[in-house]
Write an enzyme that holds these catalytic residues in place. Structure first.
Site, PDB file in Angstrom:
ATOM      1  N   ASP A  67      87.811 -53.613 -15.157  1.00 24.09           N
ATOM      2  CA  ASP A  67      87.638 -55.052 -15.035  1.00 24.09           C
ATOM      3  C   ASP A  67      88.968 -55.776 -14.865  1.00 24.09           C
ATOM      4  OD1 ASP A  67      88.421 -54.362 -17.635  1.00 24.09           O
ATOM      5  OD2 ASP A  67      86.525 -54.938 -18.526  1.00 24.09           O
ATOM      6  N   ASN A 136      80.931 -56.684 -29.859  1.00 28.52           N
ATOM      7  CA  ASN A 136      79.516 -56.983 -29.603  1.00 28.52           C
ATOM      8  C   ASN A 136      78.875 -55.873 -28.762  1.00 28.52           C
ATOM      9  OD1 ASN A 136      80.588 -57.399 -27.091  1.00 28.52           O
ATOM     10  ND2 ASN A 136      79.976 -59.537 -26.890  1.00 28.52           N
ATOM     11  N   HIS A 138      79.961 -54.610 -26.008  1.00 29.80           N
ATOM     12  CA  HIS A 138      80.084 -54.663 -24.545  1.00 29.80           C
ATOM     13  C   HIS A 138      80.861 -53.445 -24.043  1.00 29.80           C
ATOM     14  CE1 HIS A 138      83.979 -57.345 -24.854  1.00 29.80           C
ATOM     15  NE2 HIS A 138      84.321 -56.082 -24.715  1.00 29.80           N
ATOM     16  N   GLU A 143      78.510 -58.036 -21.010  1.00 28.87           N
ATOM     17  CA  GLU A 143      78.179 -58.605 -22.307  1.00 28.87           C
ATOM     18  C   GLU A 143      76.703 -58.329 -22.640  1.00 28.87           C
ATOM     19  OE1 GLU A 143      80.565 -59.446 -24.027  1.00 28.87           O
ATOM     20  OE2 GLU A 143      81.986 -60.799 -23.050  1.00 28.87           O
TER      21      GLU A 143
END
Ligand code: F6R
Length: 251
Positions: A67, A136, A138, A143
């Site tokens: 990313d 979380n 991800h 997400e």
């Protein structure tokens, strides 16, 4: 899913570095998928160290980073392009034309995402994908809620991710709210996947990813869909895995 639990983050990082080294030794023209963030710093330090001692050759290796932030040039110190150059690429014999990261300054982010996705295909797909895991759960910047079939695309970052990553930006400098990330579907097409997670703050995300259910609400749970996924943990990150599971693992 294979789970390897090491005593410390250092040992877990060394184990992942070893997997990467064996990959490029076995297949010198490997296509690697690589993460940024705090977690892989120990892995990259180990690869630098081994390279300086003569182990690890990367001149024929192709890399695809997971990313990049939208709005940052590759010269920006908080960009992932900068991170990769400084922590790994310039310390070994990587060829810059073979190290790929989405263009954070692309005017048409969706077109850039498509270009990136087809570049991965042109190279025959990813042999070994290394991942970190967000608090979380991800993976990449996929997400919670990202479909497990998602492809490389422009995404908005969750507020918890923005908070977790604020430390990488100078006070007063603006922090991007969007990124281009490989999709979960793209990641799952890799021939092998290795996830590194260390520290207590990853324990709940690991437990949710490993124990299931396999759901879009938990991006890391998508790893259960892969036939060759290995999770390497330190003891702290393994803390929330059930006792029975740890027993099965012989820990
Ligand atoms: C980074 C990436 C992210 C990180 C994750 C964990 O390229 O794709 O998924 O792996 O946010 O970040 P750290 O390692 O900083 O806790």
């Amino acid at each position: 899913m294979n789970i390897i639990i090491k005593n410390s983050a250092e040992e877990a990082s060394a184990a992942v570095a070893e997997i990467l080294l064996r990959q490029v030794e076995t297949k010198p023209d490997s296509v690697l998928g690589l993460p940024t963030g705090a977690t892989p710093l120990g892995v990259y330090a180990r690869l630098r160290q081994e390279f300086s001692k003569g182990r690890g050759r990367y001149k024929d290796v192709t890399t695809f980073n997971l990313d990049e932030y939208l709005g940052l040039s590759s010269e920006h110190p908080s960009s992932y392009a900068f991170y990769m150059r400084e922590t790994l690429f310039r310390h070994a014999d990587f060829k810059s034309e073979r190290t790929h990261i989405p263009d954070g300054l692309a005017t048409d982010a969706e077109a850039e995402a498509e270009r990136y996705e087809s570049l991965i295909s042109t190279h025959g797909g990813i042999d070994l994908m290394v991942l970190g895991l967000g608090r979380n759960a991800h993976i990449g910047f996929n997400e919670p809620g990202s479909p497990h079939t998602s492809r490389t695309r422009r995404v908005a970052l969750a507020s918890s991710t923005l908070d977790a990553n604020a430390r990488y930006f100078q006070p007063g400098s603006s922090q991007p709210t969007h990124a281009i990330t490989m999709g979960i579907g793209t990641i799952l097409e890799s021939r092998a996947i290795v996830v590194l997670a260390t520290g207590r703050e990853k324990a709940d995300a690991i437990a949710a990813s490993v124990n299931g259910p396999v759901t879009d609400a938990v991006p890391g749970s998508a790893l259960n869909r892969h036939a060759d996924a290995t999770i390497v943990l330190d003891r702290q990150a393994a803390q929330a895995l059930g006792a029975v599971q740890l027993l099965e693992l012989g820990v």
